[in-house]
Every structure is written in C-alpha cells, then in structure tokens.
Design a protein around this motif. Sequence first.
Motif, short mmCIF file in Angstrom:
data_model
loop_
_atom_site.label_atom_id
_atom_site.label_comp_id
_atom_site.label_asym_id
_atom_site.label_seq_id
_atom_site.Cartn_x
_atom_site.Cartn_y
_atom_site.Cartn_z
N VAL A 7 6.64 9.04 3.16
CA VAL A 7 5.19 9.21 3.20
C VAL A 7 4.56 8.21 4.17
CG1 VAL A 7 3.05 9.11 1.86
CG2 VAL A 7 5.11 10.11 0.86
N SER A 8 3.75 8.71 5.10
CA SER A 8 3.03 7.80 6.00
C SER A 8 1.54 8.11 6.10
CB SER A 8 3.65 7.84 7.40
OG SER A 8 3.53 9.13 7.98
N ASP A 9 1.11 9.30 5.73
CA ASP A 9 -0.30 9.65 5.90
C ASP A 9 -1.19 9.08 4.80
OD1 ASP A 9 0.78 11.40 3.99
OD2 ASP A 9 -0.73 12.93 4.41
N THR A 10 -0.57 8.60 3.73
CA THR A 10 -1.27 7.85 2.69
C THR A 10 -0.60 6.49 2.59
OG1 THR A 10 -1.79 9.89 1.50
CG2 THR A 10 -1.95 7.83 0.26
N TYR A 11 -1.40 5.43 2.52
CA TYR A 11 -0.84 4.08 2.59
C TYR A 11 -1.77 3.11 1.89
CZ TYR A 11 -4.34 3.52 6.28
OH TYR A 11 -5.53 3.47 6.98
N MET A 12 -1.30 1.88 1.73
CA MET A 12 -2.11 0.81 1.15
C MET A 12 -2.75 -0.01 2.26
SD MET A 12 -1.85 1.22 -2.12
CE MET A 12 -2.76 -0.27 -2.56
N TRP A 13 -4.05 -0.31 2.10
CA TRP A 13 -4.73 -1.26 2.99
C TRP A 13 -4.94 -2.52 2.15
CZ3 TRP A 13 -5.48 -2.65 7.69
CH2 TRP A 13 -6.59 -3.40 8.08
N GLY A 14 -4.04 -3.49 2.36
CA GLY A 14 -4.00 -4.62 1.46
C GLY A 14 -3.50 -4.18 0.10
N ASP A 15 -3.87 -4.94 -0.90
CA ASP A 15 -3.41 -4.64 -2.25
C ASP A 15 -4.37 -3.74 -3.01
OD1 ASP A 15 -1.46 -5.24 -4.41
OD2 ASP A 15 -3.21 -6.12 -5.39
N ALA A 16 -5.62 -3.66 -2.55
CA ALA A 16 -6.66 -3.00 -3.35
C ALA A 16 -6.91 -1.54 -2.96
CB ALA A 16 -7.97 -3.78 -3.24
N PHE A 17 -6.79 -1.20 -1.67
CA PHE A 17 -7.20 0.12 -1.19
C PHE A 17 -6.02 1.06 -0.97
CE2 PHE A 17 -10.95 -2.33 0.22
CZ PHE A 17 -11.97 -1.51 -0.24
N LEU A 18 -6.20 2.28 -1.42
CA LEU A 18 -5.30 3.39 -1.12
C LEU A 18 -6.04 4.32 -0.17
CD1 LEU A 18 -2.62 4.98 -1.95
CD2 LEU A 18 -4.07 6.18 -3.59
N VAL A 19 -5.47 4.57 1.01
CA VAL A 19 -6.15 5.32 2.07
C VAL A 19 -5.31 6.55 2.43
CG1 VAL A 19 -7.07 5.22 4.42
CG2 VAL A 19 -7.11 3.17 2.96
#
Length: 799
Positions: free
Chosen positions: A599-611
């Motif tokens: 999976v690459s189109d959904t990822y974590m931005w830091g620890d808090a955000f799921l993008v």
Amino acid sequence: MTNKIILRFSIFLIVVLASFSAIAQNSRRVYQSHKMNGNQLELITNDGNYEIQFYNQNIVETAFIPKGEAGKGESTAVVLQPEQTSVTLIEKGNELQFLSEGMNVTISKSPFDISYSYKGRQLLSEKEGYIKTDSTENIDFTIDKDEVLFGGGARVLGMNRRGYRLQLYNRAHYGYGTHSELMNYTMPLVISSKMYAVNFDNAPIGYLDLDSKKTNTLRYESISGRKVYQVIASDTWEGFTYEFTNLTGRQPMLPRWSFGNFSSRFGYHSERECRATIDQFLKDSIPVDAIILDLFWFGKEMKGEMGNLAFERDSFPTPEKMIADFAEKGVKTILITEPFILTTSKRWDEAVKEEVLGTDSIGNPYTYDFYFGNTGLVDVFKPKAIDWFWNIYKGLANKGIAGWWGDLGEPEVHPAGLQHVNGSADEVHNIYGHYWAKLVYEGYQKDFPNQRPFILMRAGAVGSQRYGMVPWTGDVSRSWDGLKPQTEISLQMGLQGIAYMHSDLGGFAGDNLDDELYTRWLQYGVFQPIFRPHAQEAVPSEPIFREAKTKALAKKSIQLRYQLMPYNYTLAFDNNRTGLPLMRPLFFEEQNNKELLSVSDTYMWGDAFLVSTITDAGLKEKEVYMPANSVWFDFVSEKKYEGGKSYTISTEEDHIPVFVRGGSFIPMIKGMLNSKNYSLENMELHYYHDMSVTAGKGHLYNDDGETCDAFEKGKYELLSFCSAFSKSKLKITIATEKGSNYKSLNKNVNWVIHNIDKEPKKISLGKKSIDFIWDKELKTLRFKGNVTEGNQSVTIKLR
C-alpha cells in the motif's frame, strides 16, 4: 550437424563454462584461518581476507579484500564510528559464530559460507559471495522466497521491487508516469520486509538484482570498487530507520520557512516578473515564503548561457534590492545553479584557468555537447574546484540569497571518458550529487555557521540527507499518471533515509491545464515534506494565476499547510533526532500485516494523520484502510471510524481523505501570511478524545527557525502533552522543557477537544475552574488557557 547447430552448441557451451567458471571460482574459496583484531574478526581464505566488524548490536559490516588489493577503501555512505559493542566469538568444529547482543554472523569453514541472523531470526546468507567476472564484481545472497523488497533509490515499480534488476546509474526520466525503472536518485541499498537492510557501500555504477530470475537470489553488480556491505536489522520499523540513519547520518533541521509555500516555475524571466508575482500573492492573501529563480536569472536564453552564475543585469537590473525587498516582506530568494560551465558562458575562461573542470585522459578540460550547449563539468571532488564553486555561492549568499536549487546533478550527461580527480565518470557518477551537496553544506558550516542552508537537489547517494539535501522526484508528467506514484517514491525514499523527497506539485512536464488534477496534487502537498508547485510555464504553477475556483481551493490547501506548521516542524525535529520519516508506510502501524506492504496511496503523516490521496479524475469515493489498534476521526467531518478495516469514503472537492488518530495532539496556528510571523504566543491545541483511549501523548518542538544545531545549543523549547482518561475524567498534562539558552514566551492556548458527545460538568486549569463552550453538533469543546514554564494540567469532568 549443420553449421548453425554447431554454432548454437558452441555458444551454449561457452555460456555454461563461463557460468561454471564464475561459480567454481567462488566454490573453491577455502577457509584457512581466523584471528581477532580488537573487535574485528579477520577471516583468511585462499583468495583474500574478510574483515567483519560490528558498529553496534544492530549493524555489522563485512568487507572482502581480494589478494593483491591493499585495503577496503573509504566509505562515502557511513559516518558512524564503531561503538564499543560487546562481541563474542565461538568456535565449534566446522563453525564460527561472531555475535553481538542482537546480530549473529555464522561462518561455515567448509564449504565456506557466511550467514546473518538477528535475535534468532534468520536474515540472509551469502550464496556465492564475492565473484569477479571479466566485466563486473558481484556479491550475491540467498533470501527467503516470501520476502518483499524495497529500496534501490527512487523508482516507480510498486512498493514491492522484487523481480527487477535495477540499474544503478542516476539518470533523469523526463515526463514519467506510472512506471519508471531508472530515475534521478539510485542507491545500492535493499530493504527487506523482515526489517533488515543490506547497504552495498560502493560508489561506481552497476546493478542491483532483486531476484529477477526468481531463484531467491539478491545480487549486487559493480564495475569496480569496494567489496563492502553493511547488514542493519531491528525489531521494529521505527528502530530500523533509527539505526540506518545512525549509520549514514541524519538530516539537519531545515530553516522553518522551508515548510511554507514556494513560488516557482520554469521560469521567471525578469526582476519585474518576480516582483509582480510576489505582489500578487500578497494581494490575494495567499501565504508564500520563498521564490525560486530558474535559469533565466543568469541569461535571457535557455541555451548557451549556463555557467554564467551571475545575475543578467539587463533583465535583473537591481537584484540586490529585489532580494532585500522580498526579505522585508518575509519572502526568501532561491537561485538555480548547475555544475555545467558552457564553453560559451562568461566563466569558461576562468574555469579553464583555475583548473576546476573534469578532464580528458591527458589533463585537458573535457568538453561535450548536451541540450544546453557545449560544456565542461565542475569536478566537485577536487579541492581547487570546491573552493572556486563555493566562492560563487558565498558571494551570492552575501547578497541575501537564502537557498539553492542544484539542478542536473546526476550529472544529466556524464561521458564515461571524463576523468575526475578521484576516478572516472563511471566510478563517481552516482556520488556526484552527494558531493555537490556536501560542498554547499560544508561551505555554510565554514562561512555562515549560524544559517541553516536550503539545498534542493534531485540526485544524491546513500547518506545525502546528512548534508541537508532536499530532493524532488524529477520531471514528472503533468497528468494523473504522474500524480499516482508520488507517494510510492516518497515512502520508499523515507525508508532509505531520505525523508524530504517530494514532488513538483501540480506536475512538471507537459502543457496540461487540468484544474482538478492541480487541486488534488496541492491537497496531497499539504501532507508531504515540501510544498512547492512547479511546472513548465505555458500553464502556470502558481495558484495566483489560476481561475477563481481553482485559486480558492489552492488557497485553502496552502492555508492549512501554514496552520499545521507547528506539527510539521515537530516532525522535522523528530526526523533530525531519530531518522523517522515524515511520511510513513502503513506497515509501520501493523508490522505483521503483509497486505499493507504493497500500500502506498494511503500513508501516515507523522504519528497522528492518516492521509489517502485522490489520483483519478472525477473520483466520487475511495476505499481507505484504517490501521488497527486505533480509532480514527475524519479531519473535516469529525466522523469516527474503528481501526482494523476498510471503509468507503465519499470524496469532497475541497480536501482529500484525511483522518486523525484518537489520542493525538495537533498544535496549530492561524492567520500566517508567511513564517516570518510564526509565533506560538496564540496557538490552538487540538486533542482527539475517545473513551477507548486511556492514555494519549504528543509533543511540540520550537526554536527560532534559523539557528544551526539549535537543540544542541540549548536554544529550544519542547512541550510534551499527555492525556489520561478513566471514570468520566479526562486529564491533560503539559510539561515544558526549555533549553539553557532559550527564552520562551507565555502561550495563550485555544484548546479544542474533539469527540465530547455531552456537555462537561466542569473544567479546571490546575485548581481553578474555567469557562468553556461546547458545540453539540460538532461534539467539540473549546476553552482558553495560558501555558507558562513548568507542568500544568487540565481536568475535564464528563457526564
């Protein structure tokens, strides 16, 4: 037997014998003896010596030195000095075991073999080990049949790169889309889903074969150089990135303005055009922190003038005043530079006289044709050339230039016959950009020690992050196919230590005016390391020149980028201290979930955000997986989702799907037009409450945004947030840590507590009751408090 059959049989026989010869050469490697040199194990064989050394309990290096060679040579990738690690050597019959507390190197004497394991977990073993053929020097290994393989630098192949034989030769791929086997930034590095890596610590060109023949074989092939590799292993992905950047170096803190919006295109032709562009940003109240000048700053034409490296005074009559005027408005000026000095440029004679160029075999400047003209190439490895090139940078920095764009640094055209002071073009090609960044970075350390450099380059090597390099993904197609792989490239490079890989937002190559594509790309850009729209100029990359609706949507994304600057700057600090990437794959969240490895189109931005990105035109809904062991809240609608499963998310025009982990703290600031106005004096602190979260944590790093090594110098503050929930009582604690040389401001904090579904009974700041506002529809709780030095707590009694 016909002549054709005889010929075929002869060719077959030659191939078989050649293959057998290569294998037999290694199969005949015979162990003779071993000895310990301090903490290093030396193995003596019939055709050379092995030197095996632990850097620490997680990292071991193996070097093979064939008979007749003097030593293993110097590394360009590694900066860690071997630590005083406790090691043990056990000899039992036919076997040697060389152990740290984590890693075990097992050597079979006959048949000779070396294998590696970590805390009892088998990693890999040399298959034929080092083999020399007529044209290459190879090292190969046996790997598990189920391993997923990452690495090799920047590519577009899908997250699992197993099955490819990857060329190691930095080369631009103009206008790429959903597949690219060779790009600007290659690395002889492979990372396994088993949480280990092998770094082939060698500079010359070659290939990295990730089991292309499906024989469970990993092979490194090079034309020459060091026969050295490190194996790095850990129990967690966070631990792996910590150890790998411990070995190869960590990214220095960028200046804070780097996390703002850039005005950039190919390119601004005049001072008048630059001024008008920045004035329009300010008029439209669209935040902007920097303007980047492409090649027209030193010449009016695209061809024939590269290498002038001085302002063209006809089109830029008062550059010093322009730079100063922009600085007064909080806008930094960045210049493009290239390492090519054309024979038609104003500096050609100077470059020849000063002997700063790569040469031919008899020492004359090596000249050749490429797109921009007939050229020589600065030898960035040569001390005399380093001083010459740096003095140009230094002179411009003294005029107020705040950052540098190093373009074409693969180098874009690098003939094999060109000689550098330390080797041929092919021997040093892949570390050219690495040493160019080193030149600029070390120049700043010497002459501007209090200024953080900004070094934008598209080609480097393993470890280039330690020189402050900020790479981008090259000349991507301005299309949906160009947008699709951008997350893959950045996630892969973050695993490889290069945390600031980012894309030309909106796409670069092609005159494609697609407002939806532009909007979606900028919405993704909010959650990638550098926010820099850039493109060929026929279709504007700057939001100020787009039609009203697109401009408004772009402005909203840019404003959100600025609101999140405290959070994003803290991610930069974490990366600087630990090597943890800003963008993180989902498998960081669930290390045993094999489905997430692709999976690459959904990822974590830091620890808090799921993008989750939107990379298709007209997409109305998207499946998004929410990682397990957490609850997630839609960043816009506040809707709650349980982790561990996928949901169909309806898309909205003004944002991409973004979610916040329950128990997270998000510091934000509103109202900035650029980072010159950055201050935590009035900030928002968002906390995402859920009854399932009994304890949450977060932190906020702050300094002046420009002092080098501010943390090490004690010129910083660090706020740590903790939440504890039990029996209808939510308690949030803020602990402040202040460096010995930092004076912090009192902070007026606007608290926003999310997911409070009933009006609280009481809120106390310390022992004092305070007023609050509860929004029944949004389920948000708002109140104000003041943060000073020391520890403070807020207690919320819920119904």
